[in-house]
Motif scaffolding. Structure first.
Motif, PDB file in Angstrom:
ATOM      1  N   PHE A 163       3.263   7.516  19.722  1.00  0.00           N
ATOM      2  CA  PHE A 163       1.981   6.915  20.056  1.00  0.00           C
ATOM      3  C   PHE A 163       1.737   7.024  21.558  1.00  0.00           C
ATOM      4  N   LYS A 164       0.625   7.618  21.912  1.00  0.00           N
ATOM      5  CA  LYS A 164       0.159   7.662  23.296  1.00  0.00           C
ATOM      6  C   LYS A 164      -1.025   6.716  23.405  1.00  0.00           C
ATOM      7  N   VAL A 165      -0.905   5.700  24.250  1.00  0.00           N
ATOM      8  CA  VAL A 165      -1.899   4.631  24.297  1.00  0.00           C
ATOM      9  C   VAL A 165      -2.431   4.475  25.725  1.00  0.00           C
ATOM     10  N   VAL A 166      -3.754   4.558  25.871  1.00  0.00           N
ATOM     11  CA  VAL A 166      -4.428   4.257  27.137  1.00  0.00           C
ATOM     12  C   VAL A 166      -5.206   2.962  26.906  1.00  0.00           C
ATOM     13  N   PRO A 167      -4.647   1.810  27.268  1.00  0.00           N
ATOM     14  CA  PRO A 167      -5.266   0.535  26.871  1.00  0.00           C
ATOM     15  C   PRO A 167      -6.540   0.185  27.623  1.00  0.00           C
ATOM     16  N   MET A 168      -6.769   0.790  28.792  1.00  0.00           N
ATOM     17  CA  MET A 168      -7.999   0.473  29.542  1.00  0.00           C
ATOM     18  C   MET A 168      -8.437   1.722  30.307  1.00  0.00           C
ATOM     19  N   LEU A 169      -9.425   2.438  29.740  1.00  0.00           N
ATOM     20  CA  LEU A 169      -9.871   3.700  30.313  1.00  0.00           C
ATOM     21  C   LEU A 169     -10.743   3.526  31.551  1.00  0.00           C
ATOM     22  N   LEU A 176       0.889   4.317  27.860  1.00  0.00           N
ATOM     23  CA  LEU A 176       2.085   3.871  27.153  1.00  0.00           C
ATOM     24  C   LEU A 176       2.502   4.948  26.162  1.00  0.00           C
ATOM     25  N   THR A 177       3.791   5.241  26.113  1.00  0.00           N
ATOM     26  CA  THR A 177       4.356   6.123  25.104  1.00  0.00           C
ATOM     27  C   THR A 177       5.287   5.289  24.239  1.00  0.00           C
ATOM     28  N   ILE A 178       4.969   5.188  22.952  1.00  0.00           N
ATOM     29  CA  ILE A 178       5.691   4.302  22.040  1.00  0.00           C
ATOM     30  C   ILE A 178       6.277   5.121  20.909  1.00  0.00           C
ATOM     31  N   THR A 179       7.583   5.133  20.800  1.00  0.00           N
ATOM     32  CA  THR A 179       8.271   5.797  19.700  1.00  0.00           C
ATOM     33  C   THR A 179       9.736   5.392  19.722  1.00  0.00           C
ATOM     34  N   PHE A 212      11.687   1.325  23.538  1.00  0.00           N
ATOM     35  CA  PHE A 212      10.871   2.309  22.815  1.00  0.00           C
ATOM     36  C   PHE A 212       9.425   2.339  23.303  1.00  0.00           C
ATOM     37  N   CYS A 213       9.113   1.606  24.350  1.00  0.00           N
ATOM     38  CA  CYS A 213       7.782   1.651  24.948  1.00  0.00           C
ATOM     39  C   CYS A 213       7.928   1.958  26.431  1.00  0.00           C
TER      40      CYS A 213
END
Length: 545
Positions: A441-447, A383-386, A365-366
């Motif tokens: 959830f769309k996550v950019v952990p380090m821009l 990351l796409t989390i669902t 799911f990630c």
């Protein structure tokens, strides 16, 4: 039928357009230094994509004689084969067999995202070619103090050291050259500057020499110069953000050759912020390798006689501020580190993402993708989390939440908050499962990975604060924020984005707080205040009010 082919073999063979383009492109960005002729033929390194569909299989061979009389269909096939074998027109997407016959198959499609595998190495960080980088890997254990760490209680009688500089002391560490606003980023490479890494620390004169050995040429490190003023007293100058002359707040450096129980004093002399949490008792972070190895103790807040004050010896161009503190090292001959906040490097992020991709449950799911490449060529991850939806209608009904962190590289606390969120949302918690069922959830952990790698406080390698350039149209100069904004725009075309939250750190505020946008439409002016209200009610001991 193909008149261009009749004269093509008589002309000078031109270089392959794609190869020529890639040669100049890679050379411009510093990825390739060899001659054009030494470029590998990528066809020899590819697997053949086997497909039995006749649409994608070409078979045939040329005859032995050139004087055969061919019917129109045979002539067309002959010219087609000649076209395929032509250096001018040959497609790089088709593979010849090992005998050179025109028995072609389409090359296997290239993977869109070349990520690390469980058995392979991590992607090494790319540095500007001006930066010297030591080969040693820096690693710290994770550790949670058993009790909350107390602030230093100012007494009002803390010593304010006089700044003497190089004239009154001895330089024991200094970076040779640092790119400032007079220069600009041109290219990068793994490992930074070519050649032998210089030894910048002083050479000890014997076992009785108690001079500290400084180093900061590692990932996220930041120290420009160290001056020994007295036996146990040092003045420190931080390096400004690359390609600028400002933004000094983040520090992270190593010291070796320590002496137990002696009281050392360190004074950072070129901070730029007039106010800081150090004025109300925040302590610098300290890490001992011997404590980590023997007692499993990691980063902790240490320091005494802490004072944050204005530097009266500034050059008049802009006011500078000092941070001074004293400390006693716990061991002789230890390797220790100091930092403004708990470091979280680009390599730390990659190790975390590697653990997620190798987890057979979480990887369901990630999904990990590349958002873009930074200026230096470092991957910006998305990351796409669902949880998988049962029906297309259920998938289409999900609303989106977008989260990001580390647009300001010196705010490493943003990465630790992001890690805490990811630990939770990827867990087996019923609340986490419900959120994954309900949202995407769309996550950019380090821009800003480039800034994190080089130890900047606020800027990217463009020498600009990315948090002020979300509206930019300069895709090549600010790829990280341009692609983030573009990703959100595409997402809005598919579904409603319920929340966008960007994680930062602050140098003057305590605990957790939120800034938000004001909606000009009075009908919706409370919408931005709903989430902060929910957060404050659910964590009243953590949220500043």
């Amino acid at each position: 039928m193909f008149p261009a082919l009749e004269t093509e073999l008589k002309q000078k063979i031109l270089p392959d357009p794609y190869e020529d383009f890639m040669y100049h492109h890679l050379q411009y960005y510093g990825y390739f230094k060899a001659q054009r002729g030494s470029l590998p033929n990528s066809a020899t390194h590819q697997h053949v994509w086997k497909n039995n569909n006749p649409r994608y299989l070409l078979s045939g061979s040329l005859g032995k004689r050139d004087d055969l009389i061919l019917d129109p269909l045979q002539k067309e096939k002959r010219l087609y084969s000649l076209m395929l074998s032509s250096p001018l027109l040959k497609s790089r997407q088709l593979l010849h067999d090992e005998f050179g016959k025109v028995n072609l198959r389409l090359r296997e499609p290239r993977g869109l995202f070349a990520f690390f595998s469980g058995s392979g190495p991590l992607q090494a960080p790319r540095w500007p070619v001006e930066c010297e980088v030591i080969k040693e890997n820096i690693h710290h254990i994770e550790w949670v103090p058993p009790q909350p760490e107390h602030f230093y209680q100012p007494t009002g009688s803390e010593k304010i050291p006089e700044i003497v500089g190089e004239e009154g002391g001895t330089v024991v560490y200094q970076l040779d050259s640092v790119p400032t606003e007079d220069s600009y980023f041109t290219r990068s490479r793994v490992g930074g500057k070519r050649g032998v890494i210089k030894e910048l620390a002083v050479t000890l004169q014997g076992p009785e020499d108690n001079t500290l050995l400084f180093e900061s040429r590692f990932e996220s490190g930041n120290l420009q110069k160290a001056v020994r003023v007295d036996t146990y007293t040092y003045e420190l100058t931080l390096r400004t953000d690359l390609y600028t002359r400002k933004h000094t707040q983040w520090f992270y450096f190593r010291v070796q050759n320590t002496r137990k129980d002696a009281t050392y004093r360190f004074t950072i002399v070129n901070l730029l912020k007039p106010k800081s949490l150090y004025t109300v008792g925040m302590k610098p972070l300290f890490y001992s390798q011997l404590d980590a190895k023997t007692h499993s103790i990691g980063w902790r807040r240490e320091g005494d006689e802490i004072k944050y004050y204005r530097n009266n010896s500034d050059d008049g161009q802009q006011p500078l501020y000092c941070l001074t503190w004293t400390i006693q090292f716990p061991h002789d001959q230890d390797t220790c580190f100091f930092a403004h906040f708990y470091p979280y490097t680009y390599t730390d992020l990659q190790c975390y993402l590697l653990s997620v991709t190798n987890n057979p449950v979480q990887s369901q799911f990630c999904k990990l993708r590349t958002l873009c490449q930074s200026l230096a060529g470092n991957t910006v991850y998305l990351l796409t989390i669902t949880n998988p939806a049962r029906t297309p209608q259920e998938a289409a009904a999900k609303k989106a939440v977008v989260l990001s962190a580390r647009v300001h590289p010196g705010e490493s606390n943003g990465s630790w908050i992001m890690k805490g969120f990811l630990d939770f949302i990827l867990s087996k918690s019923p609340d986490a499962q419900l959120l994954r069922d309900t949202f995407i959830f769309k996550v950019v952990p380090m821009l800003n990975p480039d800034g994190v790698i080089v130890g900047n406080y606020r800027c990217s390698l463009a020498g600009r604060d990315l948090n002020r350039h979300y509206k930019t149209i300069l895709k090549e100069s600010f790829p990280c924020v341009w692609h983030t904004r573009n990703m959100i725009k595409r997402l809005l075309e598919e579904r409603e984005v319920l929340l966008y939250c960007d994680f930062h750190g602050h140098s003057r505020k305590n605990n957790i707080f939120l800034y938000g946008c004001n909606n000009n439409d009075r009908k919706f002016w409370l919408h931005e205040r709903v989430f902060p209200l929910m957060l404050s009610r659910n964590a009243p001991d953590k949220v500043s009010k």
